[in-house]
Design an enzyme around this catalytic site. Structure first.
Site: not given
Length: 444
Positions: A19, A21, A87, A178, A308, A325
């Site tokens: 991952g 991120g 994966v 948003e 996360d 984040a």
């Protein structure tokens, strides 16, 4: 003979990160000077700056300005190896990751697969709604929005016309707020220039929140101010309601109310994205992996989880740290330090979250921010919060070129009341064809 992926054997400890991120790339960066081999696996060859996905969806910035290739990010890191692969499974006894390009051995495995949209088992909703978790989702939504207006020009039937103009956003967190604000700005400043034949007073934007307030987790002041801003922008905010079903045309709420729309945007929740092969006892509710204070997955010595996907349960955070984040970046940074210590037999350092606060933008000159600096809390709303939001997000975008492009897009939009390329490129969301829909009556 077993099929192993072709990766050079350097004779050093191999750290496999699944991952790319925020958590994954921060960990890889922190291992730059470590005497290890770092192998990053991701199904995309780029990192996505997810906080600005909604701006791609609403044509605020270009898609390629919020992504950055992994190989470019780590071009100068000699111990870094990237493999484009999916994966399928992990064998923790043999210490092997099974991927679409073959088997990859590891000494230390780090799962940083993040989260995906959580539809809470509602397959109909999953099939018909648009989520906002990837670049493909964002471009699909942008295409759908623009396509809807093109189709609206071609129909005089009132309900069909309204179904193409109206939008329902489910979830009153930062993404939902948003998006609602960005759509309202498009409705006011941009779309009337492009589609002069349409009456945009007929375009309704609904934001549905299951709880009594927006931006859960932020202060009451921030929540109330965000609500005021959205209502001033003409967004119809419905609190204490849940969307129970959506067939691609009719959204039915738990109150019995219905809304007719061809575009329902799902921003109501996320669930962890674990790798098959990890023992079930390590999985918690929400598909997150239970980890200790060193981000070690429960039941394993050399398997870690960050970001996360990781649930580090503490007295202050009994459900784990927020899926933001900052926790991901801080966990990635500390795990890099701890892996270096682990290799040389030094003690590990427990994770302590440095909460810097949270913020959300609602539109031009309007944002809310709850900041924590030097053990003090600062709450601000309006123009100053908007400037802070812009600055933090701009410096967080990966790559100097991307930062420059995003800044230029924002400046152009601010001074011209216009947005970037409003192009229908790629796929749009597939919904029920207009000729196949049945007549519905909207209840408001």
């Amino acid at each position: 003979m077993e099929n192993y992926a072709k990766i050079a054997n350097t004779g050093k400890y191999r750290v496999v990160i699944v991952g790319g991120g925020f958590a994954g790339i921060e960990l890889a960066k922190s291992l730059r000077d470590a005497d290890v081999q770092v192998v990053l696996i991701d199904k995309q060859n780029y990192h996505t700056f997810q906080p600005l996905l909604y701006q791609v969806a609403t044509a605020g910035v270009e898609a390629d300005s919020i992504v950055h290739p992994f190989r470019k990010i780590f071009a100068g890191q000699k111990n870094f190896y990237f493999r484009l692969a999916e994966v399928a499974h992990v064998d923790t006894e043999e210490q092997v990751v099974e991927t679409s390009i073959g088997l990859i051995k590891y000494d230390y495995l780090v799962i940083a697969t993040g989260a995906t949209a959580n539809f809470f088992g509602n397959e109909q909703m999953e099939q018909n709604a648009i989520s906002m978790k990837s670049l493909n989702d964002a471009t699909e939504l942008r295409n759908t929005i623009l396509y809807n207006f093109e189709q609206a020009l071609q129909t005089d039937e009132v309900e069909q016309h309204n179904s193409l103009l109206d939008y329902v956003i489910v979830g009153g967190g930062p993404t939902g707020v948003e998006l609602a604000g960005a759509l309202s700005e498009l409705r006011k400043h941009v779309l009337p220039k492009d589609y002069k034949e349409l009456n945009f007073k007929e375009m309704d934007i609904y934001l549905i929140q299951s709880g009594p307030q927006l931006l859960k987790g932020m202060s009451e002041e921030a929540s109330q101010k965000a609500l005021e801003y959205l209502e001033d922008f003409g967004v119809k905010v419905w609190l204490n309601r849940r969307v129970q079903s959506y067939d691609g045309y009719t959204a039915t709420l738990d109150t019995g109310e219905t809304l007719i729309t061809r575009t329902l945007i799902w921003a109501a929740g996320v669930t962890g994205n674990p790798i098959p092969g990890i023992r079930k006892e390590s999985l918690l509710r929400g598909n997150q992996l239970k980890v200790d204070v060193y981000n070690r997955v429960d039941g394993y010595d050399n398997v870690f989880a960050i970001g996360d996907i990781a649930a580090m349960l503490t007295e202050e955070h009994p459900r784990g740290y927020p899926m933001l984040a900052q926790p991901a970046l801080q966990q990635g940074r500390l795990l890099g330090k701890n892996l270096k210590s682990l290799i040389v037999g030094k003690p590990l350092e427990p994770f302590e979250y440095d909460d810097k606060g949270s913020m959300a933008t609602v539109g031009r000159n309007h944002a809310v921010a709850d900041l924590k600096l030097l053990n003090k809390e600062y709450k601000t709303q309006g123009f100053f919060a908007w400037l802070i939001w812009m600055f933090i997000h701009l410096i967080s975008v990966v790559g100097f070129r991307n930062r420059l492009v995003v800044l230029m897009n924002w400046m152009w939009s601010y001074f011209t009341y216009d947005t970037g390329n409003r192009l229908i490129v790629g796929r749009k969301h597939v919904n029920i064809p207009m000729e196949e829909t049945v007549s519905h009556k909207t209840m408001e």
